[in-house]
Design an enzyme around this catalytic site. Structure first.
Site, short mmCIF file in Angstrom:
data_model
loop_
_atom_site.label_atom_id
_atom_site.label_comp_id
_atom_site.label_asym_id
_atom_site.label_seq_id
_atom_site.Cartn_x
_atom_site.Cartn_y
_atom_site.Cartn_z
N SER A 129 1.85 -1.60 -2.39
CA SER A 129 2.10 -0.35 -2.91
C SER A 129 1.92 0.80 -2.05
CB SER A 129 1.16 -0.05 -4.22
OG SER A 129 -0.13 0.17 -3.78
N LYS A 130 2.32 1.97 -2.43
CA LYS A 130 2.11 3.32 -1.52
C LYS A 130 0.62 3.25 -0.81
CE LYS A 130 5.55 6.15 -1.42
NZ LYS A 130 6.33 5.04 -0.47
N ARG A 131 -0.33 2.71 -1.33
CA ARG A 131 -1.62 2.82 -0.96
C ARG A 131 -1.95 2.11 0.34
NH1 ARG A 131 -5.14 -0.67 -3.17
NH2 ARG A 131 -3.36 -1.86 -4.35
N GLU A 185 11.59 5.60 4.63
CA GLU A 185 10.28 6.03 5.13
C GLU A 185 9.97 5.48 6.47
OE1 GLU A 185 6.19 6.52 2.87
OE2 GLU A 185 7.69 5.49 1.63
#
Ligand code: GLU
Length: 480
Positions: A252-254, A262
Site C-alpha cells: 500500500s501507499k505506506r 508515480e
C-alpha cells in the site's frame, strides 16, 4: 487451442503496481504462446468509478511498452470490451438461468438482510442469505411481480455435493456446496455483479486462461458452479500471489509509490520496473536477475509462480533502476533524461546532454535526481553565495586571488580536460599555500553554485572552458 488471456480492470482509481504485476504475467503468458492479450473494462460497480481511470491505465501500458490485441482503442472481434455496454448480454444470460431454475429473483429488503445478519452474528453462525426467496410459492412470486417489487437475482447453489477448482498455481481447491451462499448475480439496479459478468464475458470472448489476483480464489468454486449451470467448459484458472511490502502486509501507499504514474515521475525506467515486477512472484530458478522482456517471454512459466505472497521492495527496485541506468550508452541515457530536465535542459543539444549523461551515469539511481545535479549547466549565472566560497581558515582575499589564478590556469590549459586541470590545480594549491579541499570547494561553488556536484574537474570539462573562466572570474569579483 490458441491461448487467449484477458485482464479485467475496474476503473476505480489509478493503476496499482500490484495489478500491473498480474497484468504483466498475463501479457508474458500470451506473448509466450503467440496468443491474444485482451483488455476488458469492468465498470459494473457504477458507484466506485473514478473518472480518468481508463486513460491512466492505458497510459501506463504505453509507458511500459506493453501492447494489447483487443480492447479499448483497438477494438476486436469480441467487443464491446466495456461491460456497461454489454448489459443486454448479461440480462439474457440471467433470464436463461432463472428460467432453467439455476437462479431466482430475491425480493428481500436490505432491512431484512441486515436484521438477518445481526441474528446470525448473535447466534455465532456464519453470515449468509437464508434462501427465503428460493422457496417462495408460485402465488407469492406472482404477488411480488404484480407489485413491481424491487429485486436482485441470486444463483441457486446446489445444496449438497462439493465443487473443485483446479488451480494452476495453488493446485485443487475444493468447497462443500452447502457452505456457499446463494450469491447475487444481478443487482437491483439491473447491473450484473462481477461473478456473472466476468464469467459470461470470459466465455463469450473465448478466454482460455484466467490469471487473476488471489482475492478471487475463494470465489472460484462458485464460478465453476455457474459454468456448470450454463453447461460451459470453464477456462483454466491461476490465482497469482499478492504483492506485499517488506513487512509482509499487502502493498500500500505506506510502503512508497504504488501507482504506475508515480514510478514514472520518480524517474524509474520502464525496463527496470518491468524487470523487477516480473521477478515478484516468479523465479527463473537461477540467481540471474537482469532480464529483457524477450528473455522473460522465453522463460516465463506458471509452474514457477510461487503461491505465497511476493515481496515488493522499493530499495531493490532502486537497485534495478541503477543497473539499467548504467547499462545504457550515454546518448540513450541522455534521451531518457531529457523529459526530466527543466525547459532549458530539455532544449540542450544532444552532444551536450550526452556528456552530462556520462558524468552522471555512475552516480544516480533515479532520473528525478538529474535536475538537481545538473541545473547549473543550463543557466547563465549561478550567483554563488560568498559564505560558501570562503571556508574557515581562509580569507576572502586569498580565495579571490586563488579563483583568479584558477581562471588563468583554465584559460591556458592544453588540452582543456580534467586530466590536465587536476594536477595544475594541485600545483596551484602548493604555490598559494592553500589546502586543496578549500580551493576545490571554492571552485565548485563558483562554477555550480553548489557544494555537492559530480566530480569537479570533469564537471568543468563539460561546462566548457569559456563558461568556466567566466564563472571563476565572476565569483572572484563577488568577493571584492
Ligand atoms: N474486475 C476485477 C478486478 O479488478 C477483475 C478480476 C479478474 O481478473 O477476474 O479485480
Amino acid at each position: 487451442m490458441s491461448v487467449r488471456v484477458r485482464i479485467a480492470p475496474s476503473p476505480t482509481g489509478l493503476p496499482h503496481v500490484g495489478n500491473f504485476r498480474t497484468f504483466l504475467f498475463n501479457w508474458l503468458f500470451a506473448r509466450q504462446h503467440g496468443g491474444a492479450f485482451v483488455i476488458r473494462i469492468e465498470d459494473t460497480d457504477q458507484a466506485r468509478q473514478v473518472p480518468g481511470s481508463v486513460e491512466a491505465l492505458l497510459e501506463a501500458f504505453e509507458w511500459l511498452g506493453l501492447s494489447w490485441d483487443e480492447g479499448p482503442l483497438v477494438g476486436g472481434p469480441y467487443g464491446p470490451y466495456v461491460q456497461s455496454e454489454r448489459l443486454s448480454i448479461y440480462h439474457r444470460h440471467t433470464d436463461q438461468l432463472v428460467s432453467e431454475g439455476h437462479a431466482y429473483k430475491c425480493y428481500c429488503s436490505s432491512e431484512r438482510l441486515t436484521a438477518l445478519r445481526a441474528e446470525q452474528q448473535a447466534r455465532k453462525e456464519p453470515p449468509g442469505y437464508d434462501r427465503l426467496c428460493r422457496n417462495l410459492s408460485q402465488r407469492e412470486r406472482a404477488e411480488h411481480e404484480a407489485g413491481g417489487d424491487p429485486h436482485v437475482v441470486r444463483f441457486a447453489v446446489p445444496l449438497d455435493g462439493s465443487t473443485t477448482c483446479h488451480d494452476l498455481v495453488h493446485g485443487d481447491i475444493t468447497w462443500e456446496n452447502r457452505v456457499l451462499d446463494d450469491f447475487v448475480i444481478l443487482k437491483s439496479d439491473t447491473f450484473p455483479t462481477y461473478h456473472l459478468a466476468h464469467l459470461v464475458d470470459d466465455h463469450l470472448m473465448e478466454i482460455t486462461h484466467v490469471l487473476r489476483g488471489e482475492q478471487w480464489i475463494s470465489s472460484a468454486t462458485r464460478h465453476i458452479l455457474l459454468y456448470q449451470a450454463f453447461g460451459w467448459t470453464p477456462p483454466l484458472f491461476g490465482h497469482l500471489p499478492d504483492l506485499l511490502g517488506p513487512d509482509r502486509k499487502k502493498l500500500s501507499k505506506r510502503h512508497g509509490a504504488t501507482d504506475i504514474g508515480e514510478f514514472k515521475r520518480a524517474g524509474y525506467l520502464p525496463e527496470a520496473l518491468l524487470n523487477y515486477m516480473a521477478l515478484c512472484g516468479w523465479s527463473p530458478g537461477t540467481d540471474e536477475e537482469i532480464f529483457s522482456l524477450d528473455q522473460f517471454i522465453k522463460q516465463f512459466s506458471l509452474e514457477r509462480v510461487s503461491p505465497a505472497g511476493a515481496i515488493f521492495d522499493h530499495t531493490k527496485l532502486d537497485w534495478f533502476n541503477g543497473q539499467y541506468i548504467r547499462s545504457f550508452a550515454p546518448p540513450d541515457l541522455a534521451a531518457r533524461m531529457r523529459p526530466y530536465l527543466p525547459a532549458a535542459g530539455e532544449r540542450a543539444d544532444d552532444a551536450d546532454l550526452t556528456e552530462i549523461a556520462a558524468l552522471l551515469q555512475d552516480r544516480i539511481k533515479l532520473l528525478s535526481e538529474v535536475p538537481e545535479l545538473t541545473d547549473f549547466f543550463f543557466t547563465d549565472s549561478v550567483n554563488p553565495d560568498p559564505s560558501l566560497l570562503v571556508r574557515s581558515g581562509t580569507t576572502r582575499d586569498q580565495i579571490a586571488e586563488a579563483l583568479r589564478a584558477s581562471a588563468d590556469l583554465v584559460e591556458a590549459a592544453q588540452p582543456f580536460d580534467h586530466d590536465t586541470l587536476e594536477p595544475a590545480h594541485r600545483e596551484l594549491c602548493e604555490r598559494l599555500g592553500i589546502k586543496a579541499t578549500q580551493l576545490f570547494m571554492a571552485i565548485r561553488v563558483a562554477c555550480t553554485g553548489k557544494t555537492a556536484t559530480p566530480p569537479l574537474f570533469e564537471t568543468m570539462q563539460v561546462l566548457g572552458r569559456e563558461r568556466t573562466v567566466k564563472r571563476l572570474r565572476e565569483a572572484a569579483e563577488r568577493l571584492r
